[in-house]
Design a protein around this motif. Sequence first.
Motif, mmCIF file in Angstrom:
data_model
loop_
_atom_site.group_PDB
_atom_site.id
_atom_site.type_symbol
_atom_site.label_atom_id
_atom_site.label_comp_id
_atom_site.label_asym_id
_atom_site.label_seq_id
_atom_site.Cartn_x
_atom_site.Cartn_y
_atom_site.Cartn_z
ATOM 1 N N ASN A 110 0.932 -0.990 -0.044
ATOM 2 C CA ASN A 110 -0.223 -0.149 0.017
ATOM 3 C C ASN A 110 0.911 1.228 -0.035
ATOM 4 O OD1 ASN A 110 -2.781 -0.927 -0.247
ATOM 5 N ND2 ASN A 110 -2.621 -1.552 1.724
ATOM 6 N N TYR A 111 1.999 1.142 0.623
ATOM 7 C CA TYR A 111 2.943 2.284 0.611
ATOM 8 C C TYR A 111 3.410 2.645 -0.867
ATOM 9 C CZ TYR A 111 6.517 5.502 2.753
ATOM 10 O OH TYR A 111 7.208 6.657 3.029
ATOM 11 N N MET A 112 3.787 1.338 -1.459
ATOM 12 C CA MET A 112 4.353 1.419 -3.059
ATOM 13 C C MET A 112 3.093 2.142 -3.545
ATOM 14 S SD MET A 112 6.790 1.223 -5.072
ATOM 15 C CE MET A 112 8.113 0.097 -4.963
ATOM 16 N N ILE A 113 1.764 1.522 -3.586
ATOM 17 C CA ILE A 113 0.783 2.150 -4.434
ATOM 18 C C ILE A 113 0.713 3.669 -4.202
ATOM 19 C CG2 ILE A 113 -1.703 2.069 -4.513
ATOM 20 C CD1 ILE A 113 -1.419 -0.986 -4.047
ATOM 21 N N ALA A 114 0.509 4.044 -2.974
ATOM 22 C CA ALA A 114 0.290 5.631 -2.694
ATOM 23 C C ALA A 114 1.645 6.311 -3.255
ATOM 24 C CB ALA A 114 0.273 5.682 -1.220
ATOM 25 N N ASN A 115 2.660 5.770 -3.335
ATOM 26 C CA ASN A 115 3.819 6.588 -3.497
ATOM 27 C C ASN A 115 3.792 6.846 -5.165
ATOM 28 O OD1 ASN A 115 6.897 6.081 -4.908
ATOM 29 N ND2 ASN A 115 6.992 7.418 -2.795
ATOM 30 N N ALA A 116 3.552 5.629 -6.068
ATOM 31 C CA ALA A 116 3.234 5.684 -7.347
ATOM 32 C C ALA A 116 2.198 6.522 -7.736
ATOM 33 C CB ALA A 116 3.063 4.050 -7.797
ATOM 34 N N LYS A 117 1.077 6.902 -7.137
ATOM 35 C CA LYS A 117 -0.061 7.634 -7.438
ATOM 36 C C LYS A 117 0.428 8.904 -7.273
ATOM 37 C CE LYS A 117 -3.980 4.578 -6.419
ATOM 38 N NZ LYS A 117 -4.981 4.251 -5.419
ATOM 39 N N HIS A 118 1.356 9.291 -5.964
ATOM 40 C CA HIS A 118 1.507 10.561 -5.791
ATOM 41 C C HIS A 118 2.593 11.170 -6.720
ATOM 42 C CE1 HIS A 118 2.868 14.161 -3.591
ATOM 43 N NE2 HIS A 118 4.249 13.389 -3.362
ATOM 44 N N ARG A 119 3.468 10.052 -7.377
ATOM 45 C CA ARG A 119 4.353 10.468 -8.357
ATOM 46 C C ARG A 119 3.767 10.528 -9.905
ATOM 47 N NH1 ARG A 119 7.744 6.239 -7.110
ATOM 48 N NH2 ARG A 119 8.630 6.356 -9.186
ATOM 49 N N GLY A 120 2.518 10.330 -9.796
ATOM 50 C CA GLY A 120 1.829 10.507 -11.228
ATOM 51 C C GLY A 120 1.855 9.312 -12.220
ATOM 52 N N LYS A 121 2.361 8.038 -11.572
ATOM 53 C CA LYS A 121 2.225 6.946 -12.435
ATOM 54 C C LYS A 121 1.054 6.472 -12.820
ATOM 55 C CE LYS A 121 6.841 7.288 -11.767
ATOM 56 N NZ LYS A 121 7.137 8.178 -12.525
ATOM 57 N N LYS A 122 0.767 5.636 -14.296
ATOM 58 C CA LYS A 122 -0.228 5.256 -14.516
ATOM 59 C C LYS A 122 -0.837 3.698 -13.933
ATOM 60 C CE LYS A 122 -0.104 7.100 -19.390
ATOM 61 N NZ LYS A 122 -0.131 6.708 -20.879
ATOM 62 N N GLY A 123 0.375 3.322 -13.130
ATOM 63 C CA GLY A 123 0.148 1.916 -12.667
ATOM 64 C C GLY A 123 1.275 1.399 -12.099
ATOM 65 N N ILE A 124 0.915 -0.016 -11.547
ATOM 66 C CA ILE A 124 2.104 -0.779 -10.974
ATOM 67 C C ILE A 124 1.971 -2.118 -11.868
ATOM 68 C CG2 ILE A 124 3.359 -1.697 -9.291
ATOM 69 C CD1 ILE A 124 1.966 0.323 -7.342
ATOM 70 N N ILE A 125 3.450 -2.751 -12.049
ATOM 71 C CA ILE A 125 3.330 -4.100 -12.507
ATOM 72 C C ILE A 125 4.159 -4.815 -11.890
ATOM 73 C CG2 ILE A 125 2.941 -3.149 -15.240
ATOM 74 C CD1 ILE A 125 5.903 -3.078 -15.554
ATOM 75 N N LEU A 126 3.963 -6.321 -11.933
ATOM 76 C CA LEU A 126 4.657 -7.101 -11.148
ATOM 77 C C LEU A 126 4.584 -8.518 -11.763
ATOM 78 C CD1 LEU A 126 2.735 -8.883 -9.254
ATOM 79 C CD2 LEU A 126 2.682 -6.827 -7.874
ATOM 80 N N THR A 127 5.476 -9.322 -11.508
ATOM 81 C CA THR A 127 5.257 -10.786 -11.739
ATOM 82 C C THR A 127 5.225 -11.467 -10.269
ATOM 83 O OG1 THR A 127 7.546 -11.286 -11.750
ATOM 84 C CG2 THR A 127 6.586 -10.617 -14.063
ATOM 85 N N TRP A 156 6.059 -17.490 -14.022
ATOM 86 C CA TRP A 156 5.686 -16.231 -13.386
ATOM 87 C C TRP A 156 4.297 -15.775 -14.298
ATOM 88 C CZ3 TRP A 156 8.198 -14.794 -9.168
ATOM 89 C CH2 TRP A 156 9.726 -15.270 -9.295
ATOM 90 N N ASN A 157 3.577 -15.041 -13.840
ATOM 91 C CA ASN A 157 2.396 -14.218 -14.027
ATOM 92 C C ASN A 157 2.402 -12.886 -13.951
ATOM 93 O OD1 ASN A 157 0.308 -16.798 -13.983
ATOM 94 N ND2 ASN A 157 1.531 -16.891 -12.101
ATOM 95 N N ASP A 158 1.894 -12.156 -15.170
ATOM 96 C CA ASP A 158 2.119 -10.848 -15.343
ATOM 97 C C ASP A 158 0.724 -10.279 -14.487
ATOM 98 O OD1 ASP A 158 4.333 -10.439 -16.712
ATOM 99 O OD2 ASP A 158 3.342 -10.791 -18.509
ATOM 100 N N MET A 159 1.163 -9.259 -13.634
ATOM 101 C CA MET A 159 -0.138 -8.603 -12.910
ATOM 102 C C MET A 159 0.130 -7.169 -13.126
ATOM 103 S SD MET A 159 -1.369 -11.257 -11.294
ATOM 104 C CE MET A 159 -2.451 -10.574 -10.117
ATOM 105 N N LEU A 160 -1.143 -6.341 -13.467
ATOM 106 C CA LEU A 160 -1.164 -4.882 -13.643
ATOM 107 C C LEU A 160 -2.126 -4.504 -12.821
ATOM 108 C CD1 LEU A 160 -0.348 -2.639 -15.414
ATOM 109 C CD2 LEU A 160 -2.334 -3.489 -17.214
ATOM 110 N N LEU A 161 -1.895 -3.199 -12.033
ATOM 111 C CA LEU A 161 -2.801 -2.573 -11.606
ATOM 112 C C LEU A 161 -2.598 -1.254 -12.182
ATOM 113 C CD1 LEU A 161 -4.433 -1.650 -8.794
ATOM 114 C CD2 LEU A 161 -2.175 -1.026 -7.651
ATOM 115 N N THR A 162 -3.964 -0.693 -12.447
ATOM 116 C CA THR A 162 -4.000 0.726 -13.634
ATOM 117 C C THR A 162 -4.591 1.516 -12.192
ATOM 118 O OG1 THR A 162 -5.737 -0.084 -14.668
ATOM 119 C CG2 THR A 162 -3.652 -0.354 -15.557
ATOM 120 N N PHE A 163 -4.040 2.810 -12.232
ATOM 121 C CA PHE A 163 -4.835 3.963 -11.451
ATOM 122 C C PHE A 163 -5.625 4.774 -12.476
ATOM 123 C CE2 PHE A 163 -0.420 3.972 -9.721
ATOM 124 C CZ PHE A 163 -0.609 3.101 -8.610
ATOM 125 N N HIS A 164 -6.919 5.058 -11.918
ATOM 126 C CA HIS A 164 -7.911 5.812 -12.733
ATOM 127 C C HIS A 164 -7.948 7.199 -12.106
ATOM 128 C CE1 HIS A 164 -8.983 2.316 -14.760
ATOM 129 N NE2 HIS A 164 -9.074 1.532 -13.631
#
Length: 164
Positions: A110-127, A156-164
């Motif tokens: 959740n810290y990484m998600i909040a940080n990425a949103k704050h920095r204006g990223k479109k989303g987060i990716i991981l495997t 591995w599996n690709d996972m994508l979280l997009t911010f709206h």
Amino acid sequence: MNYRIRMVTMKDLEAVTEVEQICFPKEEASTKESFQQRILTFPDSFFVAETLKGQIIGFINGCVTDQPILLDELYHDASLHQPKGDYQTVFGLDVIPEFRKQGVAYCLMNYMIANAKHRGKKGIILTCKDHLIAYYESFGYVHQGVSASTHGGATWNDMLLTFH
């Protein structure tokens, strides 16, 4: 909460390397040299969880890229980090065994998600491996299918979280 989350510093190099060795098989674990490059290159997307006494108990880290897919070469070449890229990656979410199932990984993510949103990223990716798909889906990640990644010889599996 008996721990805090903060940005990594070079003083954490030995501890994060040790945590990685505990959490991942040798063929999947990152090296001390790799962590050193990550800390120098993208400390603003590398966070540690530490006890109030200063013991590193977990961390989350990843570079930034323009593509919504986590390519294997990103793990090994910190120079591919694109600070102004659209997608935050997660290379690893590590918590040592004695602190698991206490919400540490949840707080780090959740810290990484909040940080990425704050920095204006479109989303987060991981495997992730199959048994973790549902865990990451609980944060809103969407399973994109089996990854082309051959990291550590695992599937591995690709996972994508997009911010709206």
